[in-house]
Design an enzyme around this catalytic site. Structure first.
Site, PDB file in Angstrom:
ATOM      1  N   GLU A 287      -7.234   8.876  -5.310  1.00  0.00           N
ATOM      2  CA  GLU A 287      -7.552   8.711  -6.672  1.00  0.00           C
ATOM      3  C   GLU A 287      -7.819  10.131  -7.447  1.00  0.00           C
ATOM      4  O   GLU A 287      -8.779  10.288  -8.257  1.00  0.00           O
ATOM      5  CB  GLU A 287      -8.964   8.073  -6.815  1.00  0.00           C
TER       6      GLU A 287
HETATM    7  C1  ACM Z   1     -10.827   4.290  -2.216  1.00  0.00           C
HETATM    8  O1  ACM Z   1     -11.317   3.324  -2.006  1.00  0.00           O
HETATM    9  N1  ACM Z   1     -10.597   5.352  -3.132  1.00  0.00           N
HETATM   10  C2  ACM Z   1      -9.964   5.004  -0.932  1.00  0.00           C
END
Ligand code: ACM
Length: 474
Positions: A287
């Protein structure tokens, strides 16, 4: 609870092979002795300790319960033979014996006769706990490990750092924990705390005694607001950032073009590798929405080799597959749908993959719309959804040969207590443990839900909080 006679196959995860001998059975009583080779006396003591509340089992020579090591078996494999006179548990190593003891404890004290021959499908059977959004103490993590090993989970991934908190002492960088591990940290400021190096070492040793490998994660280059709050020199402009206790993601990033970044990262990676005997260091990589793609690749080109420099294999969330991966790197897949060409390419190039698709394995997803805790961005994950899928079918180009294993992550944004942690973990963790251990062809939802029902009274008796899923006849 339905009254029924215990069967030799009433075990989770379901063993690879079960051959009942219905006429025979062995009953453990006080005085039933346990014998073991020197390499496995601790495993024998573990068995005796778990029965000690009711029965006194001396550990010594010539026991009716005999633990034996056979190096001809794979390390994690075991064979359990129960006759009317004796119980013989043979393990490839002490670890195999330890898993056999878990089977025995699930079956006992009235052990149905027959032979179980068992070995895991995957080498990596993991659970993850997010200590960053809500901290759990060393003692709480140790208690959690005791619940995980009952289902033959052998890796505990600790998500130690994120925007809302930094949970491991790092020599030379005291403000990480002083500023970002203290009061007011965590989501809603309700999860303060951090592990000292001594506490971390204690957790690692406790896990190792139970044949569990700790996999530490230091998430980067994103999820670093807690770092930049403690050390503003690690931001792009050197200006302080505000503390964050909300649950947003994707806004913070280490700076790929700054040498200070790499001095910090290498110090941290070296420190964590130094106190981690297990083979893995997880570097996160997920992310990174505020890291330009070119910077992301530049950062990973510098950082992915560092675990290797300090003797570890790098694991990263599947976004790292966009970068050039060291040969030993492991990709952890977490997406909810669609293809993942980067992951397939990495697998084709020989990289191993851990399957953790959020819509099947994320323990922080709500069970259903009424679940008091958890999130729902990956949908609702009922017990059946967590059970009824197969890791080798999930991604085109990522078949059985590419899989190191399966993991069930538990993110802690909505957790405030151990009871919350257990409520989301049970009973889905046993479902994923069976996906990771049992032969694919032997798995069956109806069989699983029947075997799972037997755990309700046990969890009640031992004070473990769990979700009384309506899918199970508790
Ligand atoms: C995640 O759920 N950001 C790995």
């Amino acid at each position: 609870m339905r009254a029924q006679t215990k069967q030799l196959s009433d075990v989770i995860p379901l063993p690879a092979s079960v051959r009942p001998v219905p006429a025979a059975s062995f009953t453990i009583v006080s005085g039933t002795a346990v014998s073991a080779p020197p390499s496995a006396t601790a495993v024998a003591a573990h068995l005796a300790a778990h029965l000690a509340a009711k029965w006194d089992l001396p550990v010594g020579e010539g026991g009716a319960i005999r633990l034996v090591e056979d190096s001809g078996l794979p390390a994690e494999a075991y064979r359990l033979e129960i006759t009317s006179e004796s119980v013989t548990l043979t393990g490839g190593t002490a670890q195999g014996l330890f898993w056999g003891v878990q089977t025995l404890l699930q079956l006992g004290p009235e052990l149905p006769g027959g032979v179980i021959e068992d070995a895991p499908r995957y080498a990596y059977r993991g659970a993850m706990l997010d200590l960053a959004r809500h901290f759990f103490t060393a003692d709480e993590v140790k208690a959690h490990i005791d619940l995980l090993v009952q289902f033959k989970i052998n890796h505990l991934h600790l998500h130690l750092t994120d925007d809302q908190g930094w949970r491991l002492e790092i020599p030379g960088w005291p403000l990480l924990t002083e500023v970002s591990g203290g009061e007011g940290t965590g989501v809603d400021g309700t999860g303060p705390g951090f592990l000292t190096l001594a506490e971390y070492a204690d957790v690692v040793a406790y896990a190792a005694e139970r044949f569990v490998t700790i996999v530490p994660e230091i998430d980067m280059p994103g999820h670093v607001n807690a770092v930049q709050l403690a050390y503003p020199e690690l931001t792009a402009d050197g200006q302080p950032v505000s503390q964050r206790t909300d649950a947003e993601v994707g806004y913070s990033s280490l700076v790929a073009g700054k040498e200070e970044t790499y001095a910090f990262v290498e110090d941290v990676i070296k420190a964590v590798c130094d106190v981690t005997p297990g083979p893995y260091l997880h570097i996160g990589g997920d992310e990174c929405h505020s890291t330009p793609p070119e910077d992301y690749r530049t950062f990973l080109a510098r950082v992915l080799p560092l675990p290797g420099k300090y003797g570890k294999r790098a694991i990263g969330w599947h976004e790292i597959a966009a970068a050039d991966l060291p040969e030993t790197a492991v990709v952890q897949y977490w997406r909810i749908e669609g293809d993942a060409p980067d992951v397939a390419r990495a697998a084709a190039a020989g990289r191993q993959v851990i399957m953790a698709p959020a819509d099947r394995t994320y323990l922080d997803m709500k069970y259903d719309p009424d679940t008091r805790l958890g999130l729902d961005w990956a949908g609702h994950v009922s017990v059946r959804r967590s059970y009824d899928w197969d890791p080798a079918d999930r991604l085109p180009g990522v078949g059985e040969q590419a899989l190191l294993g399966v993991e069930a992550p538990l993110w802690s944004e909505t957790l405030r207590s151990v009871a919350d942690l257990q409520y989301l973990t049970f009973p889905r963790l046993p479902a994923i443990a069976e996906v990771a251990w049992s032969p694919r062809a032997a798995r069956n939802w109806e069989s699983f839900r029947t075997r799972l029902a037997a755990f309700g009274p046990r969890w009640e008796a031992t004070g473990v909080t769990f979700h009384r899923s309506p899918e199970i006849d508790w």
